[in-house]
Every structure is written in structure tokens, then in C-alpha cells.
Design a protein around this motif. Structure first.
Motif, PDB file in Angstrom:
ATOM      1  N   MET A   1     -31.859  53.645  52.675  1.00  0.00           N
ATOM      2  CA  MET A   1     -30.778  54.691  52.763  1.00  0.00           C
ATOM      3  C   MET A   1     -30.582  54.918  54.342  1.00  0.00           C
ATOM      4  N   SER A   2     -29.271  54.610  54.541  1.00  0.00           N
ATOM      5  CA  SER A   2     -28.918  54.405  56.026  1.00  0.00           C
ATOM      6  C   SER A   2     -28.690  55.914  56.426  1.00  0.00           C
ATOM      7  N   THR A   3     -28.769  55.870  58.079  1.00  0.00           N
ATOM      8  CA  THR A   3     -28.631  57.276  58.380  1.00  0.00           C
ATOM      9  C   THR A   3     -27.214  57.799  58.509  1.00  0.00           C
ATOM     10  N   ALA A   4     -26.279  56.747  58.554  1.00  0.00           N
ATOM     11  CA  ALA A   4     -24.725  57.092  58.313  1.00  0.00           C
ATOM     12  C   ALA A   4     -24.357  57.640  57.034  1.00  0.00           C
ATOM     13  N   TYR A   5     -25.222  57.034  55.895  1.00  0.00           N
ATOM     14  CA  TYR A   5     -24.772  57.666  54.786  1.00  0.00           C
ATOM     15  C   TYR A   5     -25.459  59.071  54.410  1.00  0.00           C
ATOM     16  N   THR A   6     -26.688  59.314  55.012  1.00  0.00           N
ATOM     17  CA  THR A   6     -27.364  60.519  55.045  1.00  0.00           C
ATOM     18  C   THR A   6     -26.508  61.425  55.836  1.00  0.00           C
ATOM     19  N   VAL A   7     -25.943  61.354  57.049  1.00  0.00           N
ATOM     20  CA  VAL A   7     -25.121  62.366  57.786  1.00  0.00           C
ATOM     21  C   VAL A   7     -23.931  62.560  56.928  1.00  0.00           C
ATOM     22  N   VAL A   8     -23.095  61.669  56.660  1.00  0.00           N
ATOM     23  CA  VAL A   8     -21.865  61.691  56.098  1.00  0.00           C
ATOM     24  C   VAL A   8     -22.066  62.550  54.715  1.00  0.00           C
ATOM     25  N   THR A   9     -23.198  62.221  53.806  1.00  0.00           N
ATOM     26  CA  THR A   9     -23.323  63.217  52.694  1.00  0.00           C
ATOM     27  C   THR A   9     -23.627  64.516  53.029  1.00  0.00           C
ATOM     28  N   VAL A  10     -24.488  64.834  53.940  1.00  0.00           N
ATOM     29  CA  VAL A  10     -24.783  66.009  54.348  1.00  0.00           C
ATOM     30  C   VAL A  10     -23.587  66.945  54.833  1.00  0.00           C
TER      31      VAL A  10
END
Length: 115
Positions: A1-10
Motif C-alpha cells: 500500500m503506497s503512502t499516496a493511496y493512504t493519504v488520499v484515502t484518509v
């Protein structure tokens, strides 16, 4: 899981959650628009609950990806429906508002597909 995916999801979940909270609390800048678009008042709690469930589903999707995809697709359909509602009400100047909520959800789905 990428950092970008996590940040954008949150961020997307918080943004949609804020929208749900504003609707459920009856913020005038939300409910006045819904009334102007002709959305029946009895639908408002259901619409707010749908947004809240979608926001929660995006967050759960960080741990159970299938839930996140389902929540994302549901929110995309929800906000496309909002665009249609605004267009049908001939409130063309308001079209960008549902798109501001749609864009981060689409970004979550795109980043999730790329991961």
C-alpha cells in the motif's frame, strides 16, 4: 500500500465525512441547496447516512480492500447522482460542488487500482 493511496484515502474520507456531518446537522448552506434542487426533505437523513457509510467504507478499505472499492464505487454513483440533480434543477453554477467531492473518491479508486 503506497503512502499516496493512504493519504488520499484518509483525506477523501474526511472530506466526504464532513459533507455527511454538514447534511445531518442541517447546515443551512447544504440544506438550503437541497431544498432549491427539489430533493425531498425525508431523503436528507438517508443521503447523509449514505455519505457517512461511504466515508467509513473508504477508511475500512485501507484494511479490507474490497470494502474500499465498494464504498468508492458507491460514492462515485452518489456524487454523479448529485451532479444530475444539480443539472436537473438548472443550477449550473453549482455543478462544481459535487465534483469537488467526486474527484478525491475517483483518485482513491485510481490509486487503489494502481497499487
Amino acid at each position: 500500500m503506497s503512502t499516496a493511496y493512504t493519504v488520499v484515502t484518509v483525506v477523501a474520507a474526511l472530506w466526504v465525512g464532513f459533507s455527511a456531518f454538514s447534511l445531518l446537522r442541517g447546515a443551512p448552506w447544504v440544506v438550503d441547496s437541497l431544498a432549491a434542487y427539489g430533493v425531498p426533505r425525508p431523503w436528507w437523513p438517508w443521503l447523509g447516512a449514505a455519505k457517512a457509510a461511504g466515508a467509513l467504507g473508504l477508511l475500512v478499505g485501507l484494511f479490507v480492500p474490497a470494502i474500499g472499492v465498494l464504498a468508492g464505487v458507491g460514492l462515485v454513483l452518489y456524487f454523479l447522482g448529485a451532479v444530475v440533480t444539480v443539472v436537473r434543477a438548472h443550477s449550473y453554477a453549482h455543478i462544481p460542488y459535487p465534483l469537488l467531492y467526486l474527484a478525491p473518491v475517483v483518485a482513491v479508486l485510481a490509486l487503489g487500482a494502481a497499487a
